[in-house]
Scaffold this motif. Structure first.
Motif, PDB file in Angstrom:
ATOM      1  N   PRO A 180      32.692   5.312  -1.450  1.00 52.23           N
ATOM      2  CA  PRO A 180      32.508   3.977  -0.867  1.00 52.23           C
ATOM      3  C   PRO A 180      32.312   4.085   0.648  1.00 52.23           C
ATOM      4  N   CYS A 181      31.288   4.821   1.078  1.00 51.89           N
ATOM      5  CA  CYS A 181      31.190   5.240   2.484  1.00 51.89           C
ATOM      6  C   CYS A 181      31.276   4.107   3.504  1.00 51.89           C
ATOM      7  N   LEU A 182      30.556   3.011   3.242  1.00 54.66           N
ATOM      8  CA  LEU A 182      30.550   1.956   4.263  1.00 54.66           C
ATOM      9  C   LEU A 182      31.942   1.327   4.390  1.00 54.66           C
ATOM     10  N   ASP A 183      32.553   1.002   3.264  1.00 59.31           N
ATOM     11  CA  ASP A 183      33.913   0.443   3.302  1.00 59.31           C
ATOM     12  C   ASP A 183      34.885   1.441   3.912  1.00 59.31           C
ATOM     13  N   CYS A 184      34.656   2.711   3.636  1.00 62.82           N
ATOM     14  CA  CYS A 184      35.528   3.772   4.145  1.00 62.82           C
ATOM     15  C   CYS A 184      35.466   3.823   5.670  1.00 62.82           C
ATOM     16  N   LYS A 185      34.244   3.738   6.207  1.00 62.23           N
ATOM     17  CA  LYS A 185      34.078   3.770   7.672  1.00 62.23           C
ATOM     18  C   LYS A 185      34.764   2.565   8.310  1.00 62.23           C
ATOM     19  N   GLY A 207      29.269  15.259   1.909  1.00 61.55           N
ATOM     20  CA  GLY A 207      29.964  14.278   2.737  1.00 61.55           C
ATOM     21  C   GLY A 207      31.281  14.880   3.138  1.00 61.55           C
ATOM     22  N   CYS A 208      32.120  14.035   3.714  1.00 62.20           N
ATOM     23  CA  CYS A 208      33.392  14.587   4.173  1.00 62.20           C
ATOM     24  C   CYS A 208      34.464  14.540   3.093  1.00 62.20           C
ATOM     25  N   CYS A 209      34.126  14.041   1.894  1.00 63.13           N
ATOM     26  CA  CYS A 209      35.177  14.008   0.878  1.00 63.13           C
ATOM     27  C   CYS A 209      34.634  14.246  -0.523  1.00 63.13           C
ATOM     28  N   PHE A 210      35.570  14.484  -1.447  1.00 63.19           N
ATOM     29  CA  PHE A 210      35.205  14.819  -2.813  1.00 63.19           C
ATOM     30  C   PHE A 210      34.584  13.671  -3.600  1.00 63.19           C
TER      31      PHE A 210
HETATM   32  S1  SF4 Z   1      35.365  10.221   3.662  1.00 61.78           S
HETATM   33 FE1  SF4 Z   1      33.179  10.375   4.236  1.00 61.78          FE
HETATM   34  S2  SF4 Z   1      32.095  10.887   2.334  1.00 61.78           S
HETATM   35 FE2  SF4 Z   1      34.137  10.143   1.745  1.00 61.78          FE
HETATM   36  S3  SF4 Z   1      33.836   7.960   1.369  1.00 61.78           S
HETATM   37 FE3  SF4 Z   1      34.500   8.170   3.498  1.00 61.78          FE
HETATM   38  S4  SF4 Z   1      32.581   8.235   4.678  1.00 61.78           S
HETATM   39 FE4  SF4 Z   1      32.056   8.650   2.520  1.00 61.78          FE
END
Ligand code: SF4
Lengths: 357, 77
Positions: free
Chosen positions: A107-112, A218-221
């Motif tokens: 969920p990249c946008l929500d994550c940011k 990306g930065c996560c699994f």
């Molecule tokens: S940590 Fe990075 S790759 Fe993972 S959801 Fe958040 S923005 Fe996307």
């Protein structure tokens, strides 16, 4: 946060940089430090970070531990790094992303938005009092979350607004408060855009950074197809979309096979995983061959019948040295009580491909 | 009097042991010591790095039977 009047009287400004451990956040922080701003790093542990899991469960005797890139970046920069556990709060981002998912369960946008918002809340805390936030975002770098249209969305919805500075692409964006107030010189910021990594690599060279991390996906699994598939399977198997930290860690351990909708087996692949799984014997029914050398297996599921246990034991014994034997003695341990059983290891042609999660 | 604390961080995967160590040390004073017991070998690099960044000192590291024991002396902030 300090008032504008107070800020004017205090020339040394403070910025908190989101440090993922990748090259972009390293450079973004460095660019602002070069302008005399006091920078400290912040790193959020969601449970899915590549850092955490790549260290993970491995045979201690064989592998050299890998570094944590966020800590490495902080050491290169000579700054403090505040590491924050957001596992619980992050669940809502993964389970109910307002802006939807990327290619997989990311969920990249929500994550940011979540991370900038958390950094903002942290920077406002009385003991911190930071003036602005830095990220290593670059317009066009990621198809979903780092686009020209998403930049203002992140700034607005996180609440950071014009206190959010992206030093690597600031020249392609409207002026922010730190630029307008002269806390940083806009002319010394950058106009990077797109997926080309060459400008970042050149800047890294200029600063003398070597050996930095460049994660491919990306930065996560959650950007990983196989990991997302296992998480979806977990939700389907339980009939509810939820998880806890043990669930997400265990998705990185062993082989996962789901022979029946209501249970799956996790089979250790090597000694380190065996040892790691053993730590879960209070939570799961455990199966291990005693007549032959073989891996430990955990059964994750409720209302297990004797047939289910037998099937699980046949699968698990198939991965040990008794795989070709007619029968193997396995020890099944449930709620601290162990019983031994004789089972025939399941031949590999009787393990359908779709059992593998 | 310096305090000597212990933290059981077994089964936690990095960076959780670092985060728990960081959060615990916030409540300690310079000169105090904290011993952590971990199972993720990642701590062998992460804890010393974290200590260097934050001015603390690793005073001993022991490894046995998949368990790692690290003692940290809290530095002056
Ligand atoms: S940590 Fe990075 S790759 Fe993972 S959801 Fe958040 S923005 Fe996307």
């Amino acid at each position: 946060m300090t008032t504008l009047q107070e800020l004017a009287q205090n020339p040394k400004k403070k910025a908190v940089a989101l440090i993922s451990g990748g090259l972009d956040s390293l450079l973004a922080a460095k660019v602002v430090m070069e302008q005399g701003v006091h920078v400290e790093g912040i790193n959020f542990f969601t449970g899915f970070c590549v850092e955490g899991h790549t260290h993970a469960i491995r045979n201690m005797k064989k592998e050299k531990p890998k570094r944590n890139n966020a800590l490495w970046v902080a050491e290169q920069l000579g700054i403090k790094l505040h590491m924050i556990d957001v596992i619980e709060e992050y669940k809502d981002v993964v389970l109910n992303p307002k802006h939807g998912y990327g290619q997989h369960l990311n969920p990249c946008l929500d994550c940011k938005i979540f991370m900038v918002n958390k950094a903002l809340a942290w920077s406002w805390m009385e003991e911190n009092q930071f003036d602005f936030i830095i990220t290593g975002e670059v317009i066009g770098q990621r198809p979903k979350s780092q686009r020209r249209e998403t930049m203002p969305v992140i700034a607005r919805e996180s609440g950071a607004d014009n206190r959010l500075l992206r030093p690597l692409c600031a020249k392609n964006l409207p002026e922010t408060l730190p630029e307008r107030e002269g806390w940083v010189d806009r002319d010394k910021l950058y106009d990077f855009h797109g997926r080309n990594r060459k400008p970042q690599m050149a800047l890294a060279e200029e600063f003398g950074f070597e050996d930095y991390a460049q994660p491919a996906g990306g930065c996560c699994f959650l950007t990983d197809a196989s990991y997302s598939g296992k998480l979806t399977d977990l939700w389907n198997g339980r009939g509810t979309r939820d998880y806890d930290i043990d669930d997400i860690m265990l998705l990185k351990v062993g082989r996962h096979l789901r022979p029946r909708p209501h249970f799956k087996v996790i089979v250790a692949r090597e000694e380190g995983e065996n040892h790691y799984l053993r730590g879960y014997q209070q939570q799961f029914t455990m199966v291990e061959a005693v007549s032959h050398i073989g891996p430990l297996g955990a059964i994750d599921g409720a209302s297990l019948s004797d047939d289910d246990l037998k099937l699980a034991a046949r699968i698990i014994s198939r991965y040990g040295q008794g795989r070709d034997a007619e029968s193997v003695i396995v020890r099944i341990t449930r709620n601290g009580v162990s019983t031994d059983h004789e089972v025939a290891p399941l031949p590999s042609d009787q393990i359908p491909a779709d059992w593998h999660v | 009097m310096f305090s000597t604390d212990q933290l059981d961080l077994r089964r936690m995967l990095c960076p959780l042991p670092v985060i728990r160590t960081q959060d615990h040390i916030k409540g300690m004073s310079p000169g105090d010591t904290l011993t952590i017991v971990c199972t993720d070998p990642g701590v062998l690099t992460d804890i010393p790095t974290w200590c260097r960044i934050n001015g603390h000192e690793v005073t001993s590291t022991e490894e046995a039977d998949y368990e790692i024991k690290i003692t940290i002396q809290v530095g002056a902030e």
